[in-house]
Design a protein around this motif. Structure first.
Motif, PDB file in Angstrom:
ATOM      1  N   LEU A  22       3.117  19.755   1.080  1.00  0.00           N
ATOM      2  CA  LEU A  22       2.135  18.893   0.431  1.00  0.00           C
ATOM      3  C   LEU A  22       1.602  19.535  -0.849  1.00  0.00           C
ATOM      4  CD1 LEU A  22       0.314  16.326   0.568  1.00  0.00           C
ATOM      5  CD2 LEU A  22      -1.338  17.748   1.778  1.00  0.00           C
ATOM      6  N   VAL A  23       1.235  20.797  -0.763  1.00  0.00           N
ATOM      7  CA  VAL A  23       0.704  21.495  -1.933  1.00  0.00           C
ATOM      8  C   VAL A  23       1.773  21.602  -3.014  1.00  0.00           C
ATOM      9  CG1 VAL A  23      -0.193  23.705  -2.775  1.00  0.00           C
ATOM     10  CG2 VAL A  23      -1.063  22.757  -0.648  1.00  0.00           C
ATOM     11  N   LYS A  24       2.999  21.938  -2.623  1.00  0.00           N
ATOM     12  CA  LYS A  24       4.073  22.101  -3.611  1.00  0.00           C
ATOM     13  C   LYS A  24       4.414  20.790  -4.304  1.00  0.00           C
ATOM     14  CE  LYS A  24       8.618  23.934  -4.481  1.00  0.00           C
ATOM     15  NZ  LYS A  24       8.343  24.143  -5.855  1.00  0.00           N
ATOM     16  N   SER A  25       4.316  19.681  -3.603  1.00  0.00           N
ATOM     17  CA  SER A  25       4.780  18.402  -4.148  1.00  0.00           C
ATOM     18  C   SER A  25       3.752  17.698  -5.042  1.00  0.00           C
ATOM     19  CB  SER A  25       5.185  17.472  -3.016  1.00  0.00           C
ATOM     20  OG  SER A  25       4.052  17.109  -2.253  1.00  0.00           O
ATOM     21  N   THR A  26       2.533  18.191  -5.087  1.00  0.00           N
ATOM     22  CA  THR A  26       1.513  17.507  -5.888  1.00  0.00           C
ATOM     23  C   THR A  26       1.387  18.137  -7.266  1.00  0.00           C
ATOM     24  OG1 THR A  26      -0.239  18.911  -5.020  1.00  0.00           O
ATOM     25  CG2 THR A  26       0.173  16.848  -3.863  1.00  0.00           C
ATOM     26  N   VAL A  31      -6.323  21.381  -6.428  1.00  0.00           N
ATOM     27  CA  VAL A  31      -7.006  20.278  -5.750  1.00  0.00           C
ATOM     28  C   VAL A  31      -6.354  20.002  -4.402  1.00  0.00           C
ATOM     29  CG1 VAL A  31      -7.485  17.794  -5.854  1.00  0.00           C
ATOM     30  CG2 VAL A  31      -7.866  19.223  -7.857  1.00  0.00           C
ATOM     31  N   SER A  32      -5.021  19.978  -4.370  1.00  0.00           N
ATOM     32  CA  SER A  32      -4.350  19.677  -3.098  1.00  0.00           C
ATOM     33  C   SER A  32      -4.565  20.789  -2.079  1.00  0.00           C
ATOM     34  CB  SER A  32      -2.859  19.415  -3.316  1.00  0.00           C
ATOM     35  OG  SER A  32      -2.219  20.544  -3.851  1.00  0.00           O
ATOM     36  N   MET A  33      -4.583  22.038  -2.540  1.00  0.00           N
ATOM     37  CA  MET A  33      -4.817  23.141  -1.604  1.00  0.00           C
ATOM     38  C   MET A  33      -6.249  23.109  -1.083  1.00  0.00           C
ATOM     39  SD  MET A  33      -3.834  27.040  -2.055  1.00  0.00           S
ATOM     40  CE  MET A  33      -5.162  28.124  -1.685  1.00  0.00           C
ATOM     41  N   THR A  34      -7.186  22.778  -1.943  1.00  0.00           N
ATOM     42  CA  THR A  34      -8.582  22.654  -1.511  1.00  0.00           C
ATOM     43  C   THR A  34      -8.720  21.542  -0.478  1.00  0.00           C
ATOM     44  OG1 THR A  34      -9.336  23.449  -3.656  1.00  0.00           O
ATOM     45  CG2 THR A  34     -10.944  22.284  -2.305  1.00  0.00           C
ATOM     46  N   ALA A  35      -8.059  20.430  -0.719  1.00  0.00           N
ATOM     47  CA  ALA A  35      -8.112  19.306   0.228  1.00  0.00           C
ATOM     48  C   ALA A  35      -7.514  19.693   1.579  1.00  0.00           C
ATOM     49  CB  ALA A  35      -7.380  18.099  -0.349  1.00  0.00           C
ATOM     50  N   VAL A  36      -6.392  20.378   1.549  1.00  0.00           N
ATOM     51  CA  VAL A  36      -5.756  20.798   2.808  1.00  0.00           C
ATOM     52  C   VAL A  36      -6.656  21.789   3.544  1.00  0.00           C
ATOM     53  CG1 VAL A  36      -3.824  22.119   3.760  1.00  0.00           C
ATOM     54  CG2 VAL A  36      -3.397  20.334   2.078  1.00  0.00           C
ATOM     55  N   THR A  37      -7.218  22.740   2.804  1.00  0.00           N
ATOM     56  CA  THR A  37      -8.079  23.747   3.421  1.00  0.00           C
ATOM     57  C   THR A  37      -9.326  23.114   4.030  1.00  0.00           C
ATOM     58  OG1 THR A  37      -7.280  25.399   1.864  1.00  0.00           O
ATOM     59  CG2 THR A  37      -9.328  25.890   3.000  1.00  0.00           C
ATOM     60  N   LEU A  38      -9.978  22.239   3.282  1.00  0.00           N
ATOM     61  CA  LEU A  38     -11.170  21.572   3.808  1.00  0.00           C
ATOM     62  C   LEU A  38     -10.818  20.578   4.913  1.00  0.00           C
ATOM     63  CD1 LEU A  38     -13.223  20.999   0.541  1.00  0.00           C
ATOM     64  CD2 LEU A  38     -13.536  22.761   2.289  1.00  0.00           C
ATOM     65  N   GLY A  39      -9.582  20.104   4.900  1.00  0.00           N
ATOM     66  CA  GLY A  39      -9.135  19.177   5.931  1.00  0.00           C
ATOM     67  C   GLY A  39      -9.076  19.793   7.320  1.00  0.00           C
ATOM     68  N   HIS A  40      -9.047  21.113   7.378  1.00  0.00           N
ATOM     69  CA  HIS A  40      -9.047  21.793   8.676  1.00  0.00           C
ATOM     70  C   HIS A  40     -10.416  21.726   9.354  1.00  0.00           C
ATOM     71  CE1 HIS A  40      -5.634  23.916   6.688  1.00  0.00           C
ATOM     72  NE2 HIS A  40      -5.113  23.786   7.879  1.00  0.00           N
TER      73      HIS A  40
END
Length: 145
Positions: A22-26, A31-40
């Motif tokens: 997900l992070v690589k494809s955006t 922003v995508s890494m922050t979203a994934v991290t906060l998504g936990h």
């Protein structure tokens, strides 16, 4: 290893690979890494009623772990601004064995055997080669740093 443990480890690997993809494809990796991290966080909050409270003796270690992991995530996000994911991420993940060995030797007084030192050195050399000797020929010492 029980089937349950195997399946949980496999699930963890799939989840980890998924967020990396997900992070690589955006376009904006920060922003995508922050979203994934906060998504936990919501998932972690859902588990609170089902697990015991950590022992008070572990709280300083938990706090240190949270600070270190937060620092790691911030540095990783910032490094994505300097270099490609495929260059930065192997260094970030591959630095672990070297850091563990340094903390073990200088912080815990562990003495490693020569073949153990050689093994960690080979891992570090492999990570360095992956980072510096890219197949597309593009070198980015700033991102490596």
């Amino acid at each position: 290893m029980t089937l349950t443990v195997f399946l949980v480890v496999l699930l963890a690997a799939v989840l980890h690979a998924s967020w990396n993809a997900l992070v690589k494809s955006t376009g904006d990796k920060v922003v995508s890494m922050t979203a994934v991290t906060l998504g936990h966080a919501p998932l972690a909050l859902l588990t609170i009623p089902f697990v015991p409270m950590p022992a008070p003796e572990s709280w300083p270690w938990l706090a240190a772990s949270v600070l270190m992991h937060t620092g790691y995530q911030l540095m990783l996000a910032l490094s994505y601004r300097l270099g490609d994911y495929t260059q930065v991420y192997p260094i970030a993940r591959g630095a672990g064995p070297a850091l563990v060995m340094l903390v073990s030797v200088f912080g815990l007084g562990v003495v490693f055997l020569p073949y153990e030192l050689a093994a960690v050195s080979l891992i570090c050399l492999g990570i360095f080669c992956l980072a510096m000797l890219r197949k597309d020929g593009v070198r980015n010492p700033k991102a490596v740093g």
